[in-house]
Every structure is written in structure tokens, then in C-alpha cells.
Design an enzyme around this catalytic site. Structure first.
Site, mmCIF file in Angstrom:
data_model
loop_
_atom_site.group_PDB
_atom_site.id
_atom_site.type_symbol
_atom_site.label_atom_id
_atom_site.label_comp_id
_atom_site.label_asym_id
_atom_site.label_seq_id
_atom_site.Cartn_x
_atom_site.Cartn_y
_atom_site.Cartn_z
ATOM 1 N N HIS A 94 0.845 -1.202 0.000
ATOM 2 C CA HIS A 94 0.000 0.000 0.000
ATOM 3 C C HIS A 94 0.874 1.243 0.000
ATOM 4 O O HIS A 94 1.842 1.351 0.768
ATOM 5 C CB HIS A 94 -0.922 0.027 1.213
ATOM 6 C CG HIS A 94 -1.803 1.241 1.262
ATOM 7 N ND1 HIS A 94 -2.808 1.457 0.352
ATOM 8 C CD2 HIS A 94 -1.795 2.332 2.088
ATOM 9 C CE1 HIS A 94 -3.403 2.615 0.622
ATOM 10 N NE2 HIS A 94 -2.804 3.164 1.662
ATOM 11 N N SER A 95 0.547 2.204 -0.875
ATOM 12 C CA SER A 95 1.253 3.477 -0.982
ATOM 13 C C SER A 95 2.739 3.213 -1.270
ATOM 14 O O SER A 95 3.056 2.541 -2.240
ATOM 15 C CB SER A 95 1.020 4.295 0.292
ATOM 16 O OG SER A 95 1.369 5.637 0.124
ATOM 17 N N GLY A 96 3.650 3.705 -0.425
ATOM 18 C CA GLY A 96 5.061 3.425 -0.652
ATOM 19 C C GLY A 96 5.362 1.940 -0.663
ATOM 20 O O GLY A 96 6.280 1.480 -1.353
ATOM 21 N N ALA A 98 3.526 -0.266 -2.057
ATOM 22 C CA ALA A 98 3.237 -0.747 -3.408
ATOM 23 C C ALA A 98 4.445 -0.557 -4.312
ATOM 24 O O ALA A 98 4.783 -1.431 -5.122
ATOM 25 C CB ALA A 98 2.023 -0.009 -3.978
ATOM 26 N N SER A 121 -1.701 -1.011 -4.111
ATOM 27 C CA SER A 121 -2.798 -0.243 -3.522
ATOM 28 C C SER A 121 -2.374 1.187 -3.203
ATOM 29 O O SER A 121 -1.272 1.425 -2.690
ATOM 30 C CB SER A 121 -3.255 -0.954 -2.233
ATOM 31 O OG SER A 121 -4.114 -0.148 -1.464
#
Length: 262
Positions: A94-96, A98, A121
Site C-alpha cells: 500500500h502506498s510506498g 506498493a 494499492s
């Protein structure tokens, strides 16, 4: 069936499954640690084994130095996870996290192994980021306000000066890591990609999520949920259901809104 993540190495928190068919490695967002996935083992079928990755500077590793670059972090994680890359496996980030999952998959291609699937994500594809101020350059007060605006951290964290003193260095180090990272183009991965995001997330708009299609020669799908950057806080059950069904070849229900499949 064990539903608790247990530390096995500095990098690995695993909920061991004896009848595992696939192992899902999970990479948390900036500033977060493996505990972000503490509830996940109980949400997945017994055939899916959850491994949450704990990077230096997070939670019980808070006293360790942060990676100096994304490239260094990827090299270190690739070595640390090597004993666990036996049999089918997949990545979620998720975010970083990802971006970490994506860069690690690219690095592992050179080592002759690839995940079965990438679940990415809350992060636009490389080259499709929405222009935004570099948060790591802000003052502590402005940095904290910007993070609060992402709705990913409890408001109480920002009113606790001792807790903020502990968390700010990790948060700032992570944003510095990713905001200074420059993507190096390469050929698309031969790995299916599923992108997830919130429909009101300014950091990862739908167009940026859709652009992950350019990074794979395999199947691509997009699931858009109601919510912002941390939509998954309210959609954890639906999100994990989709991931588990995809990994086990079952037909998932359309939990997200605006699903698009190539």
C-alpha cells in the site's frame, strides 16, 4: 489455524500455515510496520500464508538506521526474503509499500524468480504521479498536518508529543526515501497486476491506478473503493476477500466500485 504474525527474522513476521498453497508478502505504507497487517491472517483462507515485511526503523526495529535509498532497501529485502521465496508467492503493498513491492518484483526478475501476482494499492504507477509538494521538506508542524490530512493515522497520535517525537523520524525518512526515488524505465513484468484505490484519493487518482496496466504483459484489473488514501481501513474485509479469491483461482465478488478488467 494460527492467526497471529510471529517474528521469525528481523524482516519477517509470519502466520505459518501447514496447508499453504501460496504465500502473500505484505509491504506497509510509509511510517508503518508489520503490525499494519496484524488482522490479515484471520481474514484469509487457510491456504494463503501471510508474511508481513518489517523494514528497519519501524516498530521493534525503530533504533536501526533507515535504508539510504530505495535501491539499497530493495537489495536488502531481496536477500532477506530469499529463504521464503520457495513455491508460489505474491506481493501486496500500500502506498510506498506498493512501490517497494513493484521494485522488488523487478529486481527478482534478474534473479530468476517472480511473484504469481502483484496487488498494488493507493499508489499511482511510475510516471503518473499527481504533482504534489514534497512532504519530507516541510517543517514538523506542516508535515504532521499533511499526514493528518491523509486520514491514515489516528488523530490522537498528533496530540501526543512523545509519540510524535518517536514516529516523526520514521515517517520523514520514508517520505524522503520515496520522494527522492527516480523510477528507471524497464520492460513490463510478466506478472498479473491488480490495482486498488479510493475514489477520492488525491495522491492516487483512478487515472494513476489505471496506468499500472502499462507495467505488465499479463492480466490487469482495477478495483476502486469508496474512500481516500486509506480506503482500506474501512474495506479490509472486502479487499482481502478479493486478494484471497484471486490467489486461489476463485471467482471474487465485485466488492469494489468501478472494477475494470483487461
Amino acid at each position: 489455524m494460527p492467526d497471529r504474525l510471529t517474528a521469525e527474522t528481523p524482516f519477517v513476521r509470519r502466520a505459518r500455515r501447514t496447508n499453504r498453497r501460496v504465500r502473500l508478502f505484505c509491504f506497509p505504507h510509509a511510517g508503518a510496520g508489520a503490525s499494519a497487517f496484524a488482522a490479515w491472517p484471520a481474514l484469509f483462507p487457510p491456504e494463503v500464508e501471510i508474511v508481513a515485511v518489517q523494514l528497519p526503523g519501524r516498530e521493534d526495529r525503530v533504533g536501526e538506521p533507515h535504508p539510504p535509498s530505495v535501491e539499497a532497501a530493495v537489495r536488502t529485502v531481496a536477500v532477506a526474503l530469499r529463504p521464503y521465496l520457495q513455491g508460489p508467492y505474491a506481493f501486496f503493498g500500500h502506498s510506498g509499500g506498493a512501490l517497494m513491492a513493484f521494485e522488488l518484483a523487478r529486481a527478482l526478475r534478474k534473479r530468476g524468480t517472480q511473484p504469481r501476482h502483484l496487488f498494488l494499492s493507493g499508489q499511482s504507477a511510475p510516471g503518473h504521479d499527481t504533482p504534489a509538494p514534497e512532504l519530507h521538506r516541510l517543517s514538523d508542524d506542516d508535515f504532521s498536518a499533511a499526514l493528518l490530512g491523509l486520514d491514515g493515522t489516528s488523530d490522537g497520535v498528533f496530540t501526543d508529543p512523545d509519540l510524535m517525537k518517536l514516529l516523526l523520524p520514521t515517517l520523514r525518512a520514508d517520505f524522503t526515501l520515496w520522494e527522492n526515488h527516480r523510477h528507471q524505465p524497464d520492460r513490463p513484468l510478466p506478472v498479473p497486476i491488480t490495482a486498488f484505490g479510493g475514489d477520492t484519493d488525491p495522491r492516487a487518482p483512478v487515472s494513476g491506478l489505471q496506468a499500472w496496466e502499462e507495467q505488465t504483459t499479463g492480466a490487469f484489473s482495477l478495483q476502486v473503493f469508496s474512500g481516500g488514501h486509506f480506503y482500506l481501513n474501512d474495506s479490509e474485509a472486502e479487499l482481502t476477500m478479493i486478494i484471497g479469491s484471486t490467489l486461489l483461482g476463485r471467482e471474487p465478488a465485485n466488492a469494489g466500485r468501478g472494477e475494470r478488467v483487461r
